[in-house]
Design a protein around this motif. Structure first.
Motif, PDB file in Angstrom:
ATOM      1  N   TYR A  87       0.865  -1.178   0.000  1.00 22.65           N
ATOM      2  CA  TYR A  87       0.000   0.000   0.000  1.00 22.65           C
ATOM      3  C   TYR A  87       0.904   1.231   0.000  1.00 22.65           C
ATOM      4  N   PRO A  88       0.599   2.257  -0.831  1.00 21.56           N
ATOM      5  CA  PRO A  88      -0.558   2.398  -1.722  1.00 21.56           C
ATOM      6  C   PRO A  88      -0.426   1.492  -2.952  1.00 21.56           C
ATOM      7  N   SER A  89      -1.402   1.588  -3.830  1.00 19.18           N
ATOM      8  CA  SER A  89      -1.421   0.699  -4.997  1.00 19.18           C
ATOM      9  C   SER A  89      -0.547   1.209  -6.132  1.00 19.18           C
ATOM     10  N   ARG A  90       0.061   2.374  -5.963  1.00 19.69           N
ATOM     11  CA  ARG A  90       0.918   2.928  -7.011  1.00 19.69           C
ATOM     12  C   ARG A  90       2.285   2.248  -6.933  1.00 19.69           C
ATOM     13  N   ALA A  91       2.483   1.285  -7.802  1.00 16.52           N
ATOM     14  CA  ALA A  91       3.707   0.486  -7.757  1.00 16.52           C
ATOM     15  C   ALA A  91       4.100   0.042  -9.160  1.00 16.52           C
ATOM     16  N   GLU A  92       5.360  -0.318  -9.300  1.00 21.90           N
ATOM     17  CA  GLU A  92       5.870  -0.867 -10.560  1.00 21.90           C
ATOM     18  C   GLU A  92       6.663  -2.132 -10.261  1.00 21.90           C
ATOM     19  N   MET A  93       6.654  -3.024 -11.237  1.00 18.98           N
ATOM     20  CA  MET A  93       7.340  -4.300 -11.056  1.00 18.98           C
ATOM     21  C   MET A  93       7.871  -4.757 -12.400  1.00 18.98           C
ATOM     22  N   PHE A  94       9.095  -5.229 -12.436  1.00 16.74           N
ATOM     23  CA  PHE A  94       9.683  -5.643 -13.709  1.00 16.74           C
ATOM     24  C   PHE A  94      10.865  -6.584 -13.469  1.00 16.74           C
ATOM     25  N   TRP A  95      11.257  -7.253 -14.538  1.00 20.96           N
ATOM     26  CA  TRP A  95      12.455  -8.090 -14.514  1.00 20.96           C
ATOM     27  C   TRP A  95      13.598  -7.320 -15.175  1.00 20.96           C
ATOM     28  N   ARG A  96      14.794  -7.549 -14.687  1.00 21.57           N
ATOM     29  CA  ARG A  96      15.954  -6.985 -15.367  1.00 21.57           C
ATOM     30  C   ARG A  96      17.079  -8.014 -15.445  1.00 21.57           C
ATOM     31  N   LYS A  97      17.916  -7.821 -16.443  1.00 23.10           N
ATOM     32  CA  LYS A  97      19.047  -8.716 -16.697  1.00 23.10           C
ATOM     33  C   LYS A  97      20.310  -7.871 -16.746  1.00 23.10           C
ATOM     34  N   ASP A  98      21.287  -8.266 -15.968  1.00 23.57           N
ATOM     35  CA  ASP A  98      22.542  -7.504 -15.879  1.00 23.57           C
ATOM     36  C   ASP A  98      22.281  -6.038 -15.556  1.00 23.57           C
ATOM     37  N   GLY A  99      21.264  -5.792 -14.720  1.00 24.33           N
ATOM     38  CA  GLY A  99      20.965  -4.427 -14.298  1.00 24.33           C
ATOM     39  C   GLY A  99      20.108  -3.624 -15.246  1.00 24.33           C
ATOM     40  N   GLU A 100      19.713  -4.196 -16.400  1.00 23.89           N
ATOM     41  CA  GLU A 100      18.908  -3.489 -17.391  1.00 23.89           C
ATOM     42  C   GLU A 100      17.512  -4.094 -17.463  1.00 23.89           C
ATOM     43  N   GLU A 101      16.486  -3.229 -17.433  1.00 14.60           N
ATOM     44  CA  GLU A 101      15.108  -3.704 -17.530  1.00 14.60           C
ATOM     45  C   GLU A 101      14.878  -4.392 -18.869  1.00 14.60           C
ATOM     46  N   ILE A 102      14.183  -5.539 -18.838  1.00 17.13           N
ATOM     47  CA  ILE A 102      13.904  -6.282 -20.063  1.00 17.13           C
ATOM     48  C   ILE A 102      12.396  -6.389 -20.282  1.00 17.13           C
ATOM     49  N   HIS A 103      12.005  -6.543 -21.546  1.00 18.52           N
ATOM     50  CA  HIS A 103      10.597  -6.654 -21.905  1.00 18.52           C
ATOM     51  C   HIS A 103      10.308  -7.936 -22.689  1.00 18.52           C
ATOM     52  N   GLU A 104      11.327  -8.481 -23.333  1.00 18.55           N
ATOM     53  CA  GLU A 104      11.145  -9.713 -24.100  1.00 18.55           C
ATOM     54  C   GLU A 104      10.968 -10.885 -23.145  1.00 18.55           C
ATOM     55  N   ASP A 105      10.002 -11.766 -23.458  1.00 18.98           N
ATOM     56  CA  ASP A 105       9.681 -12.937 -22.635  1.00 18.98           C
ATOM     57  C   ASP A 105       9.176 -12.560 -21.245  1.00 18.98           C
TER      58      ASP A 105
END
Length: 282
Positions: free
Chosen positions: A200-218
């Motif tokens: 809480y609160p609901s304003r949040a972000e979540m992601f995967w990263r590889k070698d310190g860089e955010e990734i979007h593929e897969d």
């Protein structure tokens, strides 16, 4: 502070009129034509002093708006030469206050059947018609001074409400609950799901990263969903089909919560993954 009003016709199992107020993207008030009553949707809102927020007054205001929007729906159906069927009016307006600078921003938008219809430029107090049918309303409202009325409603009245909510809801607004974060996997060949719950609160972000860089593929990001205790949950999946076992250590799940400086980082570790796979007893 944002206000959303929806009037509709012939929508199955949906009230003809619904009004919702949100504060910092949290719903704090609800009214619809089935219940005919304004009700608080957050614990601390219900504790406002009676002289500060009267739900009886709010209910009467919504009932008046309900009749106005019903008549507006009939007017627009005639203007668009429509005889029946499903039709929807949506109006939203709101204000935003910067506590540090005192700067106030606001907006008013009016839509019909999913398309823009009319909006206001608060600086010039001119109405912007999105289609020919809206020009009639634009000219009428500019003649009757609706721009001045809405400027006052957005930059004065809305801001007063905003300050009132900040005053009485401060303890709730300043609350921050960090989540528990887990790595989940149904089977060894399934994607790994990084799951966060209880924040809480609901304003949040979540992601995967590889070698310190955010990734979007897969990667597949899920929605932020509510829990029963007003906290939230979310997850983000990582497909491991193209990831070599020796590269797992290069991946990590990152959770960021609004208002919290430090990220919650979870390394991709096989030993930390919880699996739903049943034991093979054959």
């Amino acid at each position: 502070m944002k206000y959303f009003q929806t009037a509709s016709s012939q929508v199955p199992n949906f009230p003809e009129y619904v009004a919702v107020r949100t504060f910092d993207d949290v719903q704090v008030e609800h009214y619809d034509s089935n219940t005919m009553k304004a009700v608080p949707k957050h614990d601390w809102v219900d504790e406002f002093p009676e002289d500060s927020l009267s739900w009886k007054w709010e209910t009467e205001s919504h009932r008046g708006n309900q009749q106005f929007f019903k008549a507006s729906l009939e007017t627009l159906r005639e203007r668009f030469n429509q005889t029946g069927g499903v039709h929807i009016i949506q109006q939203m307006h709101g204000c935003e206050l910067d506590n540090e600078t005192g700067e106030v921003n606001g907006f008013y938008q009016y839509g019909y059947d999913g398309e823009d219809f009319l909006s206001i430029d608060l600086k010039t107090l001119t109405w912007i018609a999105a289609n020919p049918q809206a020009v009639i309303t634009k000219l009428k409202w500019e003649k009757t001074g609706e721009g001045e009325r809405w400027k006052n409603a957005i930059t004065q009245i809305c801001v007063e409400w905003l300050k009132e909510y900040v005053n009485y809801g401060r303890s709730s607004l300043l609350r921050t609950d960090l989540p528990s974060v887990s790595l989940l996997q149904k089977t060894p060949s399934s994607p790994v799901r990084c799951f966060a719950t209880g924040f809480y609160p609901s304003r949040a972000e979540m992601f995967w990263r590889k070698d310190g860089e955010e990734i979007h593929e897969d990667v597949e990001l899920g929605e932020i969903l509510p829990n029963h205790d007003r906290s939230s949950q979310m997850s983000v999946k990582l497909n491991l089909s193209s990831v070599a076992p020796e590269d797992w250590r290069r991946y990590e799940c990152v959770f960021q919560l609004s208002g919290v400086k430090d990220d919650i980082i979870t390394k991709l570790d096989k030993a930390a993954i919880k699996s739903n796979e049943a034991s093979d007893t054959s």
